[in-house]
Motif scaffolding. Structure first.
Motif, PDB file in Angstrom:
ATOM      1  N   HIS A 154      18.831   9.338 -24.939  1.00 26.22           N
ATOM      2  CA  HIS A 154      19.252   9.522 -23.549  1.00 26.22           C
ATOM      3  C   HIS A 154      20.748   9.845 -23.582  1.00 26.22           C
ATOM      4  N   ILE A 155      21.103  11.087 -23.252  1.00 27.26           N
ATOM      5  CA  ILE A 155      22.482  11.559 -23.406  1.00 27.26           C
ATOM      6  C   ILE A 155      23.201  11.581 -22.066  1.00 27.26           C
ATOM      7  N   THR A 156      24.375  10.949 -22.042  1.00 31.98           N
ATOM      8  CA  THR A 156      25.284  11.022 -20.900  1.00 31.98           C
ATOM      9  C   THR A 156      26.533  11.757 -21.352  1.00 31.98           C
ATOM     10  N   SER A 157      26.953  12.725 -20.572  1.00 32.30           N
ATOM     11  CA  SER A 157      28.121  13.529 -20.932  1.00 32.30           C
ATOM     12  C   SER A 157      29.238  13.329 -19.920  1.00 32.30           C
ATOM     13  N   LEU A 158      30.419  13.003 -20.411  1.00 32.55           N
ATOM     14  CA  LEU A 158      31.600  12.908 -19.556  1.00 32.55           C
ATOM     15  C   LEU A 158      32.185  14.307 -19.404  1.00 32.55           C
ATOM     16  N   VAL A 159      32.249  14.797 -18.158  1.00 37.28           N
ATOM     17  CA  VAL A 159      32.735  16.142 -17.877  1.00 37.28           C
ATOM     18  C   VAL A 159      33.774  16.046 -16.772  1.00 37.28           C
ATOM     19  N   ARG A 160      34.907  16.738 -16.948  1.00 38.80           N
ATOM     20  CA  ARG A 160      36.002  16.578 -15.993  1.00 38.80           C
ATOM     21  C   ARG A 160      35.937  17.523 -14.810  1.00 38.80           C
ATOM     22  N   ASP A 161      35.076  18.534 -14.861  1.00 38.74           N
ATOM     23  CA  ASP A 161      35.037  19.561 -13.834  1.00 38.74           C
ATOM     24  C   ASP A 161      33.619  19.672 -13.282  1.00 38.74           C
ATOM     25  N   ALA A 162      33.491  19.648 -11.952  1.00 35.30           N
ATOM     26  CA  ALA A 162      32.170  19.643 -11.326  1.00 35.30           C
ATOM     27  C   ALA A 162      31.390  20.922 -11.613  1.00 35.30           C
TER      28      ALA A 162
END
Length: 344
Positions: free
Chosen positions: A30-38
Protein backbone atom coordinates in the motif's frame (compact mmCIF):
# COMPACT_ATOMS: atom_id res chain seq x y z
CA UNK A 1 0.00 -5.62 3.86
CA UNK A 2 3.16 -3.49 3.86
CA UNK A 3 2.64 0.24 4.06
CA UNK A 4 5.12 2.27 1.99
CA UNK A 5 5.74 6.02 2.28
CA UNK A 6 7.51 7.39 -0.80
CA UNK A 7 8.91 10.88 -1.23
CA UNK A 8 10.09 12.07 -4.64
CA UNK A 9 7.47 10.30 -6.76
CA UNK A 10 7.30 13.22 -9.20
CA UNK A 11 11.08 13.25 -9.64
CA UNK A 12 13.29 11.26 -11.98
CA UNK A 13 14.45 8.58 -9.52
CA UNK A 14 11.42 8.50 -7.26
CA UNK A 15 9.09 8.30 -10.23
CA UNK A 16 10.97 5.30 -11.58
CA UNK A 17 10.77 3.65 -8.17
CA UNK A 18 7.03 4.28 -8.01
CA UNK A 19 6.61 2.74 -11.45
CA UNK A 20 8.75 -0.26 -10.55
CA UNK A 21 6.99 -0.97 -7.27
CA UNK A 22 3.58 -0.59 -8.88
CA UNK A 23 4.54 -3.11 -11.57
CA UNK A 24 6.91 -5.41 -9.67
CA UNK A 25 4.33 -7.90 -8.49
CA UNK A 26 4.88 -7.36 -4.76
CA UNK A 27 1.73 -8.60 -3.07
CA UNK A 28 0.10 -6.47 -0.41
CA UNK A 29 1.88 -3.15 -0.94
CA UNK A 30 0.00 0.00 0.00
CA UNK A 31 1.89 3.06 -1.29
CA UNK A 32 1.44 6.60 -0.01
CA UNK A 33 3.28 9.35 -1.85
CA UNK A 34 4.13 12.75 -0.42
CA UNK A 35 3.65 15.30 -3.22
CA UNK A 36 4.03 19.06 -2.83
CA UNK A 37 1.93 20.17 -5.81
CA UNK A 38 -1.75 19.38 -6.33
CA UNK A 39 -1.51 19.20 -10.11
CA UNK A 40 1.42 16.77 -9.90
CA UNK A 41 -0.44 14.73 -7.31
CA UNK A 42 -3.22 14.40 -9.85
CA UNK A 43 -0.71 13.15 -12.44
CA UNK A 44 0.48 10.51 -9.99
CA UNK A 45 -3.05 9.35 -9.26
CA UNK A 46 -4.01 9.26 -12.92
CA UNK A 47 -1.02 7.05 -13.67
CA UNK A 48 -1.36 4.91 -10.54
CA UNK A 49 -4.93 5.08 -9.16
CA UNK A 50 -4.09 2.67 -6.33
CA UNK A 51 -1.44 5.06 -4.92
CA UNK A 52 -2.57 7.46 -2.20
CA UNK A 53 -1.14 10.98 -2.39
CA UNK A 54 -0.66 13.34 0.54
CA UNK A 55 -0.02 17.02 -0.16
CA UNK A 56 3.05 18.41 1.56
CA UNK A 57 6.74 19.16 1.12
CA UNK A 58 9.92 18.30 2.98
CA UNK A 59 9.51 21.25 5.32
CA UNK A 60 6.21 19.81 6.62
CA UNK A 61 8.06 17.86 9.27
CA UNK A 62 5.03 17.14 11.49
CA UNK A 63 3.26 15.60 8.51
CA UNK A 64 6.34 13.57 7.55
CA UNK A 65 6.72 12.31 11.11
CA UNK A 66 3.06 11.30 11.19
CA UNK A 67 3.20 9.53 7.83
CA UNK A 68 6.47 7.79 8.73
CA UNK A 69 4.97 6.53 11.96
CA UNK A 70 2.14 4.99 9.95
CA UNK A 71 4.50 3.31 7.46
CA UNK A 72 6.38 0.04 7.51
CA UNK A 73 8.96 1.24 4.98
CA UNK A 74 9.93 4.83 4.17
CA UNK A 75 11.57 5.49 0.79
CA UNK A 76 13.11 8.95 0.87
CA UNK A 77 14.08 9.84 -2.69
CA UNK A 78 13.06 13.50 -2.75
CA UNK A 79 16.40 14.85 -1.50
CA UNK A 80 19.81 13.74 -0.30
CA UNK A 81 20.54 16.56 2.12
CA UNK A 82 17.30 17.80 3.72
CA UNK A 83 18.15 17.27 7.39
CA UNK A 84 14.84 18.32 8.95
CA UNK A 85 12.76 15.86 6.94
CA UNK A 86 15.27 13.07 7.59
CA UNK A 87 15.03 13.73 11.32
CA UNK A 88 11.23 13.61 11.06
CA UNK A 89 11.44 10.23 9.29
CA UNK A 90 13.69 8.86 12.03
CA UNK A 91 11.40 10.15 14.79
CA UNK A 92 8.31 8.76 13.08
CA UNK A 93 9.80 5.30 12.63
CA UNK A 94 11.14 5.27 16.18
CA UNK A 95 7.65 6.13 17.48
CA UNK A 96 6.24 3.35 15.31
CA UNK A 97 8.60 0.83 16.88
CA UNK A 98 7.57 1.84 20.40
CA UNK A 99 3.95 1.14 19.55
CA UNK A 100 4.36 -2.03 17.47
CA UNK A 101 7.53 -3.45 19.03
CA UNK A 102 8.73 -4.07 15.49
CA UNK A 103 11.42 -2.09 13.62
CA UNK A 104 10.48 0.02 10.64
CA UNK A 105 12.63 0.37 7.52
CA UNK A 106 14.14 3.46 5.93
CA UNK A 107 15.69 3.41 2.46
CA UNK A 108 17.48 6.68 1.64
CA UNK A 109 19.12 7.99 -1.51
CA UNK A 110 22.54 9.62 -1.34
CA UNK A 111 24.97 10.87 -3.97
CA UNK A 112 28.41 9.65 -4.94
CA UNK A 113 29.93 13.04 -4.15
CA UNK A 114 30.35 11.59 -0.65
CA UNK A 115 33.50 10.08 -2.16
CA UNK A 116 34.78 13.42 -3.49
CA UNK A 117 34.97 15.56 -0.36
CA UNK A 118 38.72 16.20 -0.70
CA UNK A 119 38.42 17.21 -4.36
CA UNK A 120 35.51 19.53 -3.64
CA UNK A 121 37.29 21.05 -0.65
CA UNK A 122 40.44 21.77 -2.63
CA UNK A 123 38.66 22.80 -5.85
CA UNK A 124 40.48 20.09 -7.79
CA UNK A 125 38.39 19.18 -10.83
CA UNK A 126 38.92 17.13 -13.97
CA UNK A 127 41.81 15.02 -12.71
CA UNK A 128 42.17 11.24 -12.64
CA UNK A 129 42.27 9.14 -9.48
CA UNK A 130 42.92 5.50 -8.68
CA UNK A 131 40.56 5.52 -5.69
CA UNK A 132 37.64 3.08 -5.82
CA UNK A 133 35.05 2.25 -3.18
CA UNK A 134 33.75 -1.30 -2.89
CA UNK A 135 30.76 -1.31 -0.52
CA UNK A 136 31.85 -4.59 1.10
CA UNK A 137 35.64 -4.61 0.90
CA UNK A 138 35.91 -0.90 1.73
CA UNK A 139 33.02 -0.71 4.19
CA UNK A 140 35.09 0.83 6.98
CA UNK A 141 36.61 3.41 4.62
CA UNK A 142 33.15 4.37 3.35
CA UNK A 143 31.67 4.69 6.83
CA UNK A 144 34.66 6.77 7.91
CA UNK A 145 34.24 9.10 4.91
CA UNK A 146 30.63 9.68 5.93
CA UNK A 147 31.21 9.99 9.66
CA UNK A 148 34.10 12.44 9.28
CA UNK A 149 32.11 14.75 7.02
CA UNK A 150 29.89 17.08 9.10
CA UNK A 151 28.04 18.14 5.95
CA UNK A 152 26.64 14.62 5.54
CA UNK A 153 23.97 15.06 8.21
CA UNK A 154 21.37 12.85 6.52
CA UNK A 155 23.76 10.00 5.76
CA UNK A 156 25.09 10.03 9.32
CA UNK A 157 21.57 10.00 10.70
CA UNK A 158 20.70 7.00 8.51
CA UNK A 159 23.67 4.81 9.38
CA UNK A 160 23.50 5.70 13.10
CA UNK A 161 19.96 4.40 13.66
CA UNK A 162 19.58 1.64 16.22
CA UNK A 163 18.67 -1.42 14.13
CA UNK A 164 16.34 -2.68 16.82
CA UNK A 165 14.19 0.40 16.14
CA UNK A 166 14.92 1.43 12.55
CA UNK A 167 16.63 -0.69 9.92
CA UNK A 168 18.18 1.45 7.20
CA UNK A 169 19.68 1.20 3.73
CA UNK A 170 21.70 4.00 2.15
CA UNK A 171 21.87 3.86 -1.65
CA UNK A 172 24.79 5.84 -3.07
CA UNK A 173 23.76 6.92 -6.55
CA UNK A 174 26.49 7.50 -9.16
CA UNK A 175 25.80 9.08 -12.59
CA UNK A 176 22.25 7.93 -13.28
CA UNK A 177 21.07 7.82 -16.86
CA UNK A 178 18.23 6.56 -19.04
CA UNK A 179 14.65 7.66 -19.59
CA UNK A 180 12.49 7.31 -16.52
CA UNK A 181 9.03 5.75 -16.52
CA UNK A 182 7.60 7.88 -13.73
CA UNK A 183 4.52 10.08 -14.08
CA UNK A 184 6.22 13.51 -14.16
CA UNK A 185 9.99 14.03 -14.57
CA UNK A 186 11.67 11.41 -16.75
CA UNK A 187 15.01 13.19 -17.33
CA UNK A 188 18.27 12.78 -15.44
CA UNK A 189 20.83 15.54 -14.89
CA UNK A 190 24.54 14.94 -15.47
CA UNK A 191 24.73 13.53 -19.00
CA UNK A 192 21.70 15.44 -20.37
CA UNK A 193 23.13 18.71 -19.05
CA UNK A 194 26.42 18.02 -20.84
CA UNK A 195 24.46 17.45 -24.07
CA UNK A 196 22.39 20.58 -23.48
CA UNK A 197 25.52 22.68 -22.87
CA UNK A 198 27.21 21.21 -25.97
CA UNK A 199 24.28 22.31 -28.12
CA UNK A 200 24.20 25.73 -26.48
CA UNK A 201 27.92 26.31 -27.06
CA UNK A 202 27.82 24.81 -30.56
CA UNK A 203 30.77 22.54 -29.82
CA UNK A 204 32.04 19.99 -27.34
CA UNK A 205 33.96 20.70 -24.15
CA UNK A 206 35.74 19.07 -21.24
CA UNK A 207 36.36 20.33 -17.73
CA UNK A 208 40.13 20.78 -17.36
CA UNK A 209 41.75 17.44 -18.28
CA UNK A 210 38.43 15.59 -18.32
CA UNK A 211 40.06 12.50 -16.88
CA UNK A 212 37.88 12.23 -13.79
CA UNK A 213 35.65 9.16 -13.66
CA UNK A 214 32.24 8.35 -12.22
CA UNK A 215 30.57 4.99 -12.12
CA UNK A 216 27.14 4.97 -13.74
CA UNK A 217 23.83 3.11 -13.58
CA UNK A 218 20.63 2.94 -15.61
CA UNK A 219 17.70 4.31 -13.62
CA UNK A 220 15.78 1.05 -14.21
CA UNK A 221 18.53 -0.89 -12.44
CA UNK A 222 18.61 1.50 -9.50
CA UNK A 223 14.85 1.07 -9.08
CA UNK A 224 15.20 -2.71 -9.26
CA UNK A 225 17.57 -2.57 -6.29
CA UNK A 226 15.04 -0.54 -4.31
CA UNK A 227 12.39 -3.11 -5.19
CA UNK A 228 14.62 -5.89 -3.86
CA UNK A 229 15.22 -3.95 -0.64
CA UNK A 230 11.49 -3.38 -0.21
CA UNK A 231 10.94 -7.11 -0.67
CA UNK A 232 13.65 -7.88 1.89
CA UNK A 233 12.08 -5.47 4.37
CA UNK A 234 8.63 -6.94 3.77
CA UNK A 235 9.97 -10.45 4.38
CA UNK A 236 12.04 -9.44 7.43
CA UNK A 237 15.37 -10.46 5.90
CA UNK A 238 18.42 -9.41 7.87
CA UNK A 239 22.17 -8.99 7.57
CA UNK A 240 22.41 -5.91 5.35
CA UNK A 241 20.96 -2.90 7.16
CA UNK A 242 22.35 0.16 8.96
CA UNK A 243 26.17 0.11 8.92
CA UNK A 244 26.00 -3.01 6.75
CA UNK A 245 23.40 -1.35 4.55
CA UNK A 246 25.43 1.04 2.41
CA UNK A 247 24.77 0.11 -1.21
CA UNK A 248 26.77 1.37 -4.14
CA UNK A 249 24.87 0.86 -7.37
CA UNK A 250 26.75 0.75 -10.67
CA UNK A 251 27.19 -0.98 -13.99
CA UNK A 252 30.40 0.43 -15.43
CA UNK A 253 32.32 3.68 -15.38
CA UNK A 254 33.36 6.40 -17.82
CA UNK A 255 35.67 9.42 -17.76
CA UNK A 256 33.80 12.67 -18.26
CA UNK A 257 36.11 13.72 -21.08
CA UNK A 258 35.20 10.50 -22.89
CA UNK A 259 31.50 11.07 -22.18
CA UNK A 260 31.75 14.59 -23.61
CA UNK A 261 33.56 13.27 -26.68
CA UNK A 262 30.82 10.69 -27.32
CA UNK A 263 28.12 13.34 -26.94
CA UNK A 264 30.00 15.72 -29.25
CA UNK A 265 30.43 13.12 -31.98
CA UNK A 266 26.77 12.15 -31.78
CA UNK A 267 25.60 15.77 -31.80
CA UNK A 268 27.62 16.32 -34.97
CA UNK A 269 26.33 13.09 -36.50
CA UNK A 270 22.75 14.22 -35.89
CA UNK A 271 23.46 17.65 -37.40
CA UNK A 272 23.16 19.76 -34.25
CA UNK A 273 26.76 21.09 -34.25
CA UNK A 274 29.36 21.69 -36.97
CA UNK A 275 32.27 19.66 -35.61
CA UNK A 276 32.38 16.32 -33.87
CA UNK A 277 36.04 16.45 -32.87
CA UNK A 278 36.79 19.73 -31.11
CA UNK A 279 36.50 19.80 -27.31
CA UNK A 280 37.05 23.19 -25.70
CA UNK A 281 38.79 23.02 -22.32
CA UNK A 282 36.79 24.94 -19.73
CA UNK A 283 37.42 25.65 -16.06
CA UNK A 284 35.17 25.10 -13.06
CA UNK A 285 33.78 28.64 -13.10
CA UNK A 286 32.73 28.30 -16.74
CA UNK A 287 31.17 24.91 -16.04
CA UNK A 288 29.03 26.38 -13.28
CA UNK A 289 27.63 28.95 -15.70
CA UNK A 290 26.48 26.13 -17.97
CA UNK A 291 24.67 24.06 -15.34
CA UNK A 292 24.07 24.14 -11.60
CA UNK A 293 26.93 22.66 -9.54
CA UNK A 294 28.51 21.42 -12.77
CA UNK A 295 32.06 21.74 -11.46
CA UNK A 296 31.25 19.10 -8.86
CA UNK A 297 28.94 16.95 -10.98
CA UNK A 298 31.20 16.98 -14.05
CA UNK A 299 34.63 17.38 -12.44
CA UNK A 300 35.01 14.99 -9.50
CA UNK A 301 35.69 11.28 -9.17
CA UNK A 302 33.28 8.66 -7.86
CA UNK A 303 34.41 5.16 -8.79
CA UNK A 304 32.39 2.54 -6.96
CA UNK A 305 31.76 -1.20 -6.84
CA UNK A 306 28.37 -2.70 -5.98
CA UNK A 307 29.33 -5.93 -4.18
CA UNK A 308 26.75 -5.61 -1.40
CA UNK A 309 23.68 -5.64 -3.63
CA UNK A 310 25.02 -8.43 -5.80
CA UNK A 311 26.09 -10.69 -2.95
CA UNK A 312 23.29 -10.15 -0.45
CA UNK A 313 20.31 -9.43 -2.69
CA UNK A 314 21.20 -11.16 -5.94
CA UNK A 315 20.89 -7.83 -7.77
CA UNK A 316 22.13 -7.82 -11.36
CA UNK A 317 21.96 -4.75 -13.61
CA UNK A 318 20.34 -5.39 -16.98
CA UNK A 319 19.86 -1.90 -18.43
CA UNK A 320 21.61 -0.66 -21.56
CA UNK A 321 25.05 0.83 -20.96
CA UNK A 322 25.54 4.59 -20.79
CA UNK A 323 27.42 4.51 -24.09
CA UNK A 324 24.49 2.82 -25.83
CA UNK A 325 22.07 5.53 -24.69
CA UNK A 326 24.04 8.50 -26.08
CA UNK A 327 22.22 8.67 -29.44
CA UNK A 328 18.78 8.83 -27.81
CA UNK A 329 20.04 11.31 -25.23
CA UNK A 330 21.40 13.70 -27.86
CA UNK A 331 18.25 13.35 -29.97
CA UNK A 332 16.03 14.23 -27.01
CA UNK A 333 18.11 17.23 -25.95
CA UNK A 334 18.45 18.34 -29.57
CA UNK A 335 14.70 18.35 -30.11
CA UNK A 336 14.19 20.32 -26.91
CA UNK A 337 16.91 22.79 -27.97
CA UNK A 338 15.37 23.30 -31.42
CA UNK A 339 11.93 23.72 -29.91
CA UNK A 340 13.19 26.39 -27.53
CA UNK A 341 14.92 28.24 -30.39
CA UNK A 342 11.73 28.22 -32.44
CA UNK A 343 9.85 29.88 -29.59
CA UNK A 344 12.26 32.85 -29.49
Amino acid sequence: MAKILLTGATGFIGGEILHTLACAGHSGLHITSLVRDASKAQQVQLAYPEVKTVLGDLDDTDLIKEQSKAADVVLNFAATGHAASAKAIAEGLQARQKETQKPGYWIQISGATIYAADEIGSGRYGNATDDTYDDLKDQKKILSAIQKNPKRVVENLVISQNPSSVKTALIVGPLIYGVGQGPVNQRSVQAPEIAKATLKLGHGFKLNEGKNIWSNIHVHDLASLVSLLVGAAKDGKDGFWNEDGVFNVENGELAFGDLSALITKEAHKQGFIKSGDHLETIDAAKADTLSGHASVLWGTNARTRSSNAQKNLGWKPTGASLERTIADLVSSEGKAFDSKKSEL
